[in-house]
Design an enzyme around this catalytic site. Structure first.
Site, short mmCIF file in Angstrom:
data_model
loop_
_atom_site.label_atom_id
_atom_site.label_comp_id
_atom_site.label_asym_id
_atom_site.label_seq_id
_atom_site.Cartn_x
_atom_site.Cartn_y
_atom_site.Cartn_z
N ASP A 54 0.82 -1.20 0.00
CA ASP A 54 0.00 0.00 0.00
C ASP A 54 0.86 1.26 0.00
O ASP A 54 0.73 2.14 -0.84
CB ASP A 54 -0.87 0.03 1.27
CG ASP A 54 -2.30 -0.38 1.04
OD1 ASP A 54 -2.84 -0.09 -0.03
OD2 ASP A 54 -2.88 -0.98 1.95
N GLU A 79 -4.50 7.55 0.41
CA GLU A 79 -5.14 7.02 1.61
C GLU A 79 -4.14 6.84 2.75
O GLU A 79 -4.47 7.01 3.91
CB GLU A 79 -5.78 5.66 1.30
CG GLU A 79 -6.36 4.97 2.51
CD GLU A 79 -6.91 3.59 2.20
OE1 GLU A 79 -7.53 3.01 3.10
OE2 GLU A 79 -6.72 3.10 1.08
N ASP A 153 -5.83 5.52 -4.40
CA ASP A 153 -6.05 4.41 -3.47
C ASP A 153 -5.10 3.30 -3.93
O ASP A 153 -5.37 2.63 -4.93
CB ASP A 153 -7.50 3.92 -3.47
CG ASP A 153 -7.79 2.99 -2.30
OD1 ASP A 153 -6.82 2.48 -1.70
OD2 ASP A 153 -8.97 2.76 -1.99
N ILE A 155 -4.11 0.26 -2.90
CA ILE A 155 -4.74 -1.06 -3.03
C ILE A 155 -6.11 -0.95 -2.36
O ILE A 155 -6.22 -1.05 -1.14
CB ILE A 155 -3.93 -2.20 -2.39
CG1 ILE A 155 -2.53 -2.29 -3.00
CG2 ILE A 155 -4.66 -3.53 -2.56
CD1 ILE A 155 -1.66 -3.37 -2.40
N ASP A 156 -7.13 -0.71 -3.17
CA ASP A 156 -8.48 -0.70 -2.63
C ASP A 156 -8.89 -2.12 -2.29
O ASP A 156 -8.56 -3.05 -3.02
CB ASP A 156 -9.46 -0.10 -3.65
CG ASP A 156 -10.86 0.06 -3.10
OD1 ASP A 156 -11.01 0.80 -2.11
OD2 ASP A 156 -11.78 -0.57 -3.63
N THR A 158 -8.04 -3.64 0.75
CA THR A 158 -6.82 -4.20 1.33
C THR A 158 -7.08 -5.52 2.04
O THR A 158 -6.26 -6.44 1.98
CB THR A 158 -6.20 -3.19 2.32
OG1 THR A 158 -6.05 -1.93 1.68
CG2 THR A 158 -4.85 -3.66 2.80
N ASP A 298 -11.42 6.36 -2.66
CA ASP A 298 -12.18 5.23 -3.21
C ASP A 298 -12.94 5.62 -4.47
O ASP A 298 -13.10 4.82 -5.39
CB ASP A 298 -13.22 4.72 -2.20
CG ASP A 298 -12.62 4.16 -0.93
OD1 ASP A 298 -11.70 3.34 -1.03
OD2 ASP A 298 -13.08 4.55 0.16
#
Length: 377
Positions: A54, A79, A153, A155-156, A158, A298
């Site tokens: 991330d 994020e 984002d 890694i949406d 996670t 997001d």
């Protein structure tokens, strides 16, 4: 400006490569999770993890875009905090250094004693990405980069990335959970208006190569600026009655209100970005969320692509207030430049009051009419 769109896609491709690389090293991956705490914690989840992937992906995208477009420096938001807590309780500030060797040395401070893994990641961070996409190369735009800002984002979804499930069978093309719902989201918005104008969604885990068993990805992009509407996808055809995708955490009153409208076409999935992607791909006609558990990072990229396809994303609470007051105009769309007053940490950028992502305006109106009967929304 076509260069910026290509740069967003290129950054997402590098990000997807790093995401796949981290999952390939499974024993290492288990060492790389650090629990989010304090103001950065997403209150919806009992455990919300931050991975080195991330943080590294976010910093790579910031670095690469900022290097190519200095006007964007200071306006690329993500994020994640770029501080990573190691298993020994030490805090390391993750960043892209001047050389692969320097980046490897910094990563080794997190990964010690996994020197080979640190060097592998550093090589991925510094590698050049070559896009072989004739359609993307032919896009000509004129949007001044200094007018834009970026939401990332890295890694949406996670939690799905960490659990890594591959055995989840899709329902009418929609995966209820699993690794395929982990996405890289990069969106650009107008600094002045907050309106999303460019979006890239990358699916790092789209499918496995049948011979090598390695994951292959794909990406989608959209442009919605002024009168320009361009997209790597065609607008999905509308169904006579909408298929709506929800989170499994969605409350009973919302499910009950949508039941008569959708019949047996209510679907469930993990990951906000993935549910928005389902609408973009025409697997669903709308995504409804009644809680404020999604954030600017997001929604920005998917929202831009939906706008490019003729759809959009509205603030649910605001849209219902307007309808109940007799306002029949276009409901208020989400914007990305206004932090919530009185909030702290991640909550400053929460989409308070929920949202509806939609592909066709008539389905949006049908969904709002159904939800207007729900007390408390």
């Amino acid at each position: 400006m076509a260069g910026l769109l290509q740069a967003l896609v290129g950054a997402s491709e590098k990000a997807a490569h790093i995401a796949r690389l981290c999952r390939r090293e499974e024993p290492l991956f288990q060492l790389l999770v650090a629990e989010k705490t304090g103001a950065d914690r997403n209150r919806r989840f009992l455990q919300d993890f931050k991975t080195l992937a991330d943080v590294l992906i976010q910093e790579v995208i910031k670095h690469d875009l900022g290097q190519e477009f200095p006007e964007l420096q200071g306006h690329i938001h993500g994020e994640e905090s770029n501080e990573f807590r190691t298993g020994q309780g030490e805090t390391v500030t993750v960043r892209v250094c001047a050389t692969p060797g320097d980046t490897a040395a910094l990563l080794l401070s997190v990964l010690e004693p996994e020197r080979a893994a640190a060097e592998l990641l550093a090589a991925a961070v510094h590698r050049a990405v070559v896009l072989e996409d004739a359609e993307l190369a032919g896009v000509a735009l004129s949007i001044p980069p200094q007018d834009l800002a970026i939401w990332i984002d890295p890694i949406d979804s996670t939690n799905e990335y960490i659990s890594g499930r591959e055995d989840v069978a899709p329902v009418d093309g929609i995966a209820p959970a699993g690794l395929c719902s982990a996405l890289v989201l990069v969106g650009a918005y107008d600094r002045r208006t907050g309106c999303p104008v460019l979006g890239v969604i990358n699916e790092p885990f789209f499918r496995r190569d049948p011979l090598t068993r390695r994951w292959q990805g794909r990406y989608h992009w959209g442009v919605a600026y002024g009168d320009t509407r361009l997209c790597s996808l065609s607008p999905p055809p509308p169904r006579p009655a909408p298929c709506v995708v929800l989170s499994r955490a969605e409350g009973g009153p919302v499910r009950a209100a949508l039941g008569p409208l959708c019949g047996d076409r209510l679907r469930f999935a993990a990951g906000a970005g993935y549910k928005m992607l389902c609408v973009i791909l025409g697997l669903a006609d709308a995504y409804v969320l009644s809680e404020g558990s999604t954030f600017a990072w997001d929604a920005c990229a998917p929202h831009a692509i939906l706008r490019a396809l003729g759809g959009g994303m509205v603030a649910l609470a605001g849209a219902l207030r307007a309808r109940r007051a007799g306002d029949t105009g276009a409901p208020p769309e989400l914007v990305y430049n206004c932090p919530a007053e009185g909030a702290a940490g991640a909550e400053r950028w929460a989409n308070r009051g929920g949202l509806v992502a939609y592909a066709h305006p008539r389905h949006l109106e049908a969904v709002l009419a159904a939800l207007a009967t729900v007390p408390g929304l």
